[in-house]
Design a protein around this motif. Structure first.
Motif, mmCIF file in Angstrom:
data_model
loop_
_atom_site.group_PDB
_atom_site.id
_atom_site.type_symbol
_atom_site.label_atom_id
_atom_site.label_comp_id
_atom_site.label_asym_id
_atom_site.label_seq_id
_atom_site.Cartn_x
_atom_site.Cartn_y
_atom_site.Cartn_z
ATOM 1 N N GLU A 121 5.718 3.769 5.204
ATOM 2 C CA GLU A 121 4.830 2.805 4.560
ATOM 3 C C GLU A 121 3.909 3.496 3.555
ATOM 4 O O GLU A 121 3.715 3.022 2.433
ATOM 5 C CB GLU A 121 4.004 2.083 5.624
ATOM 6 N N TYR A 122 3.342 4.634 3.960
ATOM 7 C CA TYR A 122 2.482 5.375 3.048
ATOM 8 C C TYR A 122 3.278 5.918 1.866
ATOM 9 O O TYR A 122 2.825 5.869 0.720
ATOM 10 C CB TYR A 122 1.800 6.528 3.781
ATOM 11 N N LEU A 123 4.471 6.440 2.142
ATOM 12 C CA LEU A 123 5.288 7.013 1.075
ATOM 13 C C LEU A 123 5.676 5.945 0.053
ATOM 14 O O LEU A 123 5.697 6.201 -1.156
ATOM 15 C CB LEU A 123 6.535 7.665 1.668
ATOM 16 N N ARG A 124 5.992 4.762 0.520
ATOM 17 C CA ARG A 124 6.340 3.668 -0.407
ATOM 18 C C ARG A 124 5.195 3.393 -1.373
ATOM 19 O O ARG A 124 5.401 3.214 -2.576
ATOM 20 C CB ARG A 124 6.684 2.412 0.394
ATOM 21 N N HIS A 125 3.985 3.350 -0.863
ATOM 22 C CA HIS A 125 2.839 3.072 -1.721
ATOM 23 C C HIS A 125 2.532 4.255 -2.637
ATOM 24 O O HIS A 125 2.085 4.070 -3.774
ATOM 25 C CB HIS A 125 1.623 2.709 -0.870
ATOM 26 N N TYR A 126 2.780 5.461 -2.157
ATOM 27 C CA TYR A 126 2.602 6.638 -3.011
ATOM 28 C C TYR A 126 3.585 6.607 -4.173
ATOM 29 O O TYR A 126 3.216 6.826 -5.328
ATOM 30 C CB TYR A 126 2.799 7.905 -2.171
ATOM 31 N N LEU A 127 4.853 6.304 -3.899
ATOM 32 C CA LEU A 127 5.865 6.228 -4.955
ATOM 33 C C LEU A 127 5.532 5.120 -5.953
ATOM 34 O O LEU A 127 5.674 5.295 -7.168
ATOM 35 C CB LEU A 127 7.241 5.986 -4.338
ATOM 36 N N ALA A 128 5.094 3.979 -5.447
ATOM 37 C CA ALA A 128 4.723 2.881 -6.344
ATOM 38 C C ALA A 128 3.552 3.284 -7.235
ATOM 39 O O ALA A 128 3.497 2.904 -8.416
ATOM 40 C CB ALA A 128 4.368 1.642 -5.528
ATOM 41 N N SER A 129 2.635 4.075 -6.699
ATOM 42 C CA SER A 129 1.499 4.543 -7.494
ATOM 43 C C SER A 129 1.944 5.492 -8.588
ATOM 44 O O SER A 129 1.402 5.485 -9.695
ATOM 45 C CB SER A 129 0.478 5.221 -6.579
ATOM 46 N N ILE A 130 2.944 6.318 -8.299
ATOM 47 C CA ILE A 130 3.501 7.215 -9.315
ATOM 48 C C ILE A 130 4.105 6.393 -10.452
ATOM 49 O O ILE A 130 3.875 6.682 -11.636
ATOM 50 C CB ILE A 130 4.559 8.139 -8.686
ATOM 51 N N SER A 131 4.881 5.396 -10.108
ATOM 52 C CA SER A 131 5.511 4.573 -11.145
ATOM 53 C C SER A 131 4.470 3.806 -11.948
ATOM 54 O O SER A 131 4.644 3.586 -13.154
ATOM 55 C CB SER A 131 6.511 3.597 -10.508
#
Length: 361
Positions: free
Chosen positions: A341-351
């Motif tokens: 869940e945290y990784l998904r939001h981290y990746l979305a923040s990168i994009s």
């Protein structure tokens, strides 16, 4: 316009002290050697990763930047006729500086994430840039690495070693040394406009050099934070809300358009994006790029085994929650099953920050 951008990444943040121009020219000089280093340099030159013209162009950026990071990428986009002057420095470039906070190597062209990460703008910029990916700092957390980046010296020199709540007192050396990046560029005659997180704080030591500066906060969304509000701020940005990084991109884009419409003195425009540093709060459309079943959770390659007790205390402090025995943050996140869940939001923040950078380019 010469564009140089820094990816501040690693265990917290890392940055380096080598001048990009000197490093670029060193690649060319190294290619003349007969040892293993010479072989590697010639291979880089031969396969197109580094070319003489790129090396010379990078010198224009590096000579002005006075600093490089673990990934420092420099390219030059010439508006109107441009030439490379004798000695390898393009005369009188304007500068656009882009700093990205906590990005790690999770961008397409670096390949650090084993799944698919959507960074089309950073990938396109990297394709036309000269990259330096082996610059590191001795204290890879926020205040020390920012001091290293902006003053061009290591931690034992500037004396900033921690992330204490009162940050400005830790800049005692910095406050007494005005030779940071914006002071040097200002003395060279560049008019400067900036915003976001460049220096770690907005202290008086750098404010006088900016003709305009936009302060931005971190985004947060406490309603979506972890259990009992203890862990990370994350979630979808409510529709209609503005993100601080979008506000920064608006500011920079407007300033670049204004400067292009009314040419004047040379300029340095700097954008310090806060994402993908916490909090990971972005529009839903960017979360939709990463469906749960496509997020690849993988164990980190690096461990804490090579850190002594002081290093562990800074980078992986153990904390006690709910009366349970103390353990590092990563272990808490792993044990409660929040990594994906945290990784998904981290990746979305990168994009999301990639999108904002694309608007400026």
């Amino acid at each position: 316009v010469a564009v140089w951008w820094t990816v501040v990444w690693g265990r917290g943040e890392t940055a380096g002290v080598a001048a990009a121009g000197a490093a670029a020219r060193a690649v060319w000089v190294m290619s003349k050697r007969d040892d293993h280093a010479g072989v590697r340099a010639r291979r880089a030159l031969g396969d197109g990763r580094v070319g003489r013209r790129s090396v010379l162009r990078a010198g224009a950026v590096g000579a002005m930047a006075l600093a490089a990071t673990p990934l420092l990428t420099a390219c030059e986009r010439t508006i109107g006729p441009g030439t490379i002057a004798p000695g390898g420095v393009t005369p009188a470039p304007n500068l656009l500086q882009i700093v990205v906070d906590d990005l790690n190597e999770y961008v397409g062209f670096m390949g650090g994430y084993p799944g698919t990460v959507h960074t089309p703008n950073l990938d396109a910029l990297a394709a036309e840039s000269l990259q330096f990916d082996q610059f590191h700092v001795t204290v890879p957390i926020c205040p020390p690495s920012r001091a290293t980046l902006m003053w061009g010296v290591d931690a034992p020199t500037h004396g900033v070693f921690n992330r204490a709540s009162g940050l400005d007192p830790n800049y005692a050396w910095a406050n007494g040394s005005a030779n940071h990046l914006t002071k040097v560029l200002g003395d060279a005659g560049l008019t400067q406009y900036g915003g976001g997180k460049l220096f770690h704080t907005d202290g008086d030591y750098h404010r006088p050099q900016w003709a305009e500066y936009l302060s931005t906060p971190y985004a947060s969304n406490v309603g979506f934070s972890g259990p009992d509000g203890i862990f990370f701020d994350y979630g979808a940005l409510p529709q209609g809300d503005d993100h601080p990084d979008a506000d920064l991109a608006d500011f920079v884009l407007a300033k670049l358009n204004e400067l292009a419409a009314s040419p004047g003195p040379r300029f340095h425009v700097a954008a310090g994006f806060r994402l993908p540093h916490l909090g990971w709060v972005v529009p839903q459309s960017f979360l939709d790029l990463y469906p749960d079943d496509e997020v690849v959770v993988h164990d980190p390659i690096d461990t804490w085994d090579d850190l002594g007790p002081i290093g562990l205390g800074v980078l992986a402090p153990s904390i006690s929650l709910y009366g349970f025995p103390a353990k590092p943050w990563f272990d808490w996140v792993n044990d409660i099953g929040k990594r994906k869940e945290y990784l998904r939001h981290y990746l979305a923040s990168i994009s999301y920050v990639d999108h904002q950078i694309g608007r400026e380019l």
